[in-house]
Design a protein around this motif. Structure first.
Motif, PDB file in Angstrom:
ATOM      1  N   SER A  45      37.511  23.731  15.493  1.00 28.04           N
ATOM      2  CA  SER A  45      37.283  22.445  16.167  1.00 28.04           C
ATOM      3  C   SER A  45      38.005  22.386  17.509  1.00 28.04           C
ATOM      4  O   SER A  45      37.472  21.863  18.487  1.00 28.04           O
ATOM      5  CB  SER A  45      37.758  21.285  15.282  1.00 28.04           C
ATOM      6  OG  SER A  45      37.048  21.268  14.079  1.00 28.04           O
ATOM      7  N   VAL A  46      39.223  22.914  17.543  1.00 22.50           N
ATOM      8  CA  VAL A  46      39.993  22.949  18.795  1.00 22.50           C
ATOM      9  C   VAL A  46      39.257  23.821  19.821  1.00 22.50           C
ATOM     10  O   VAL A  46      39.083  23.428  20.984  1.00 22.50           O
ATOM     11  CB  VAL A  46      41.429  23.463  18.555  1.00 22.50           C
ATOM     12  CG1 VAL A  46      42.143  23.787  19.862  1.00 22.50           C
ATOM     13  CG2 VAL A  46      42.223  22.455  17.738  1.00 22.50           C
ATOM     14  N   TYR A  95      36.167  22.038  21.006  1.00 21.73           N
ATOM     15  CA  TYR A  95      36.524  20.932  21.897  1.00 21.73           C
ATOM     16  C   TYR A  95      36.749  21.442  23.321  1.00 21.73           C
ATOM     17  O   TYR A  95      36.191  20.904  24.284  1.00 21.73           O
ATOM     18  CB  TYR A  95      37.770  20.209  21.382  1.00 21.73           C
ATOM     19  CG  TYR A  95      38.326  19.209  22.368  1.00 21.73           C
ATOM     20  CD1 TYR A  95      37.712  17.968  22.548  1.00 21.73           C
ATOM     21  CD2 TYR A  95      39.448  19.512  23.133  1.00 21.73           C
ATOM     22  CE1 TYR A  95      38.207  17.062  23.470  1.00 21.73           C
ATOM     23  CE2 TYR A  95      39.951  18.607  24.047  1.00 21.73           C
ATOM     24  CZ  TYR A  95      39.326  17.379  24.213  1.00 21.73           C
ATOM     25  OH  TYR A  95      39.821  16.486  25.137  1.00 21.73           O
ATOM     26  N   PHE A  96      37.553  22.487  23.464  1.00 23.82           N
ATOM     27  CA  PHE A  96      37.850  22.998  24.801  1.00 23.82           C
ATOM     28  C   PHE A  96      36.638  23.669  25.441  1.00 23.82           C
ATOM     29  O   PHE A  96      36.446  23.565  26.650  1.00 23.82           O
ATOM     30  CB  PHE A  96      39.047  23.949  24.776  1.00 23.82           C
ATOM     31  CG  PHE A  96      40.353  23.217  24.680  1.00 23.82           C
ATOM     32  CD1 PHE A  96      40.828  22.461  25.740  1.00 23.82           C
ATOM     33  CD2 PHE A  96      41.100  23.257  23.516  1.00 23.82           C
ATOM     34  CE1 PHE A  96      42.022  21.764  25.660  1.00 23.82           C
ATOM     35  CE2 PHE A  96      42.297  22.571  23.417  1.00 23.82           C
ATOM     36  CZ  PHE A  96      42.767  21.814  24.486  1.00 23.82           C
ATOM     37  N   SER A 143      33.685  22.736  25.108  1.00 22.67           N
ATOM     38  CA  SER A 143      32.725  21.683  25.458  1.00 22.67           C
ATOM     39  C   SER A 143      33.149  20.911  26.706  1.00 22.67           C
ATOM     40  O   SER A 143      32.435  20.018  27.156  1.00 22.67           O
ATOM     41  CB  SER A 143      32.569  20.705  24.286  1.00 22.67           C
ATOM     42  OG  SER A 143      32.023  21.358  23.170  1.00 22.67           O
ATOM     43  N   GLN A 144      34.309  21.245  27.255  1.00 27.67           N
ATOM     44  CA  GLN A 144      34.779  20.597  28.477  1.00 27.67           C
ATOM     45  C   GLN A 144      34.248  21.342  29.694  1.00 27.67           C
ATOM     46  O   GLN A 144      34.104  22.568  29.668  1.00 27.67           O
ATOM     47  CB  GLN A 144      36.297  20.586  28.536  1.00 27.67           C
ATOM     48  CG  GLN A 144      36.958  19.698  27.532  1.00 27.67           C
ATOM     49  CD  GLN A 144      38.471  19.714  27.687  1.00 27.67           C
ATOM     50  OE1 GLN A 144      39.068  20.733  28.020  1.00 27.67           O
ATOM     51  NE2 GLN A 144      39.088  18.571  27.435  1.00 27.67           N
ATOM     52  N   ASP A 150      29.853  29.725  20.161  1.00 20.92           N
ATOM     53  CA  ASP A 150      30.678  29.059  21.165  1.00 20.92           C
ATOM     54  C   ASP A 150      30.119  29.290  22.572  1.00 20.92           C
ATOM     55  O   ASP A 150      30.030  28.362  23.377  1.00 20.92           O
ATOM     56  CB  ASP A 150      32.112  29.567  21.057  1.00 20.92           C
ATOM     57  CG  ASP A 150      33.063  28.821  21.964  1.00 20.92           C
ATOM     58  OD1 ASP A 150      32.956  27.592  22.068  1.00 20.92           O
ATOM     59  OD2 ASP A 150      33.927  29.481  22.572  1.00 20.92           O
ATOM     60  N   THR A 186      26.988  22.789  28.398  1.00 24.92           N
ATOM     61  CA  THR A 186      28.166  22.119  28.939  1.00 24.92           C
ATOM     62  C   THR A 186      28.117  22.182  30.461  1.00 24.92           C
ATOM     63  O   THR A 186      27.918  23.253  31.024  1.00 24.92           O
ATOM     64  CB  THR A 186      29.452  22.817  28.425  1.00 24.92           C
ATOM     65  OG1 THR A 186      29.418  22.825  27.001  1.00 24.92           O
ATOM     66  CG2 THR A 186      30.689  22.092  28.896  1.00 24.92           C
TER      67      THR A 186
END
Length: 182
Positions: free
Chosen positions: A26-27, A30-31, A33-34, A131, A138
């Protein structure tokens, strides 16, 4: 391969063993997806006086990546160091992910160590591919096969270190159980 049945609820144990790897995934997600602007650390790097001390060393590094020459000369010091940090982050996050997945597999599945290694590596590479695919959606991010390779090498390195530690612990335990006569 079968799930371990060591008392208690098997499902609860499996969930607990896999919780940490899924939190780490998840971490990572999250990164990844930035946008690159949201992850920009160049302003922070430009305030660091240590960069000037590192410049003579870092300026010696030059390589081609994604069809472009990467160096202090072509990118500038802050941008090049940020690039190196990003690639080391790829390596490091997947190093950790492989260790966490291998640990969860060892705790929740009964199988040979070879099968555990193969399954862990397969899952790490599969997530690296997913990923990078996510990055296609993104803003300001581009999926790149080279990043999958860095992620995979990081994962393989994590597995190697984990297995090396297991091997050393096994040898030390065997040595302590069967001390050599002096």
């Amino acid at each position: 391969m079968q799930f371990l049945l060591k008392g208690g609820s098997i499902m609860r144990k499996i969930i607990l063993y896999w919780l940490v790897p899924f939190l780490w995934i998840s971490v990572i997600f999250y990164f990844s997806s930035q946008s690159s602007n949201e992850q920009d650390i160049k302003p922070f790097l430009s305030d660091m006086t240590i960069l000037n001390k590192l410049e003579p060393i870092v300026s010696q590094i030059k390589f081609s990546y994604y069809g472009e020459m990467r160096s202090v000369e072509t990118m500038g010091l802050e941008r090049f160091v940020e690039f190196l940090i990003r690639k080391l982050a790829h390596f490091g996050t997947y190093f950790i992910l492989a260790v966490l997945i291998f640990w969860a597999i060892r705790k929740s599945l009964q199988s040979t160590i070879n099968m555990q290694i193969i399954l862990a590596f397969y899952l790490v590479v599969l997530f690296a591919i997913v990923d990078e695919f996510n990055q296609a959606f993104t803003p300001e991010r581009t999926p790149y096969f080279g990043d999958i390779m860095i992620d995979s090498i990081g994962g393989l390195s994590g597995l190697f270190v984990y297995i090396l530690i297991l091997f050393i612990r096994k040898k030390l335990k065997k040595k302590n159980v069967n001390p050599q006569p002096s």
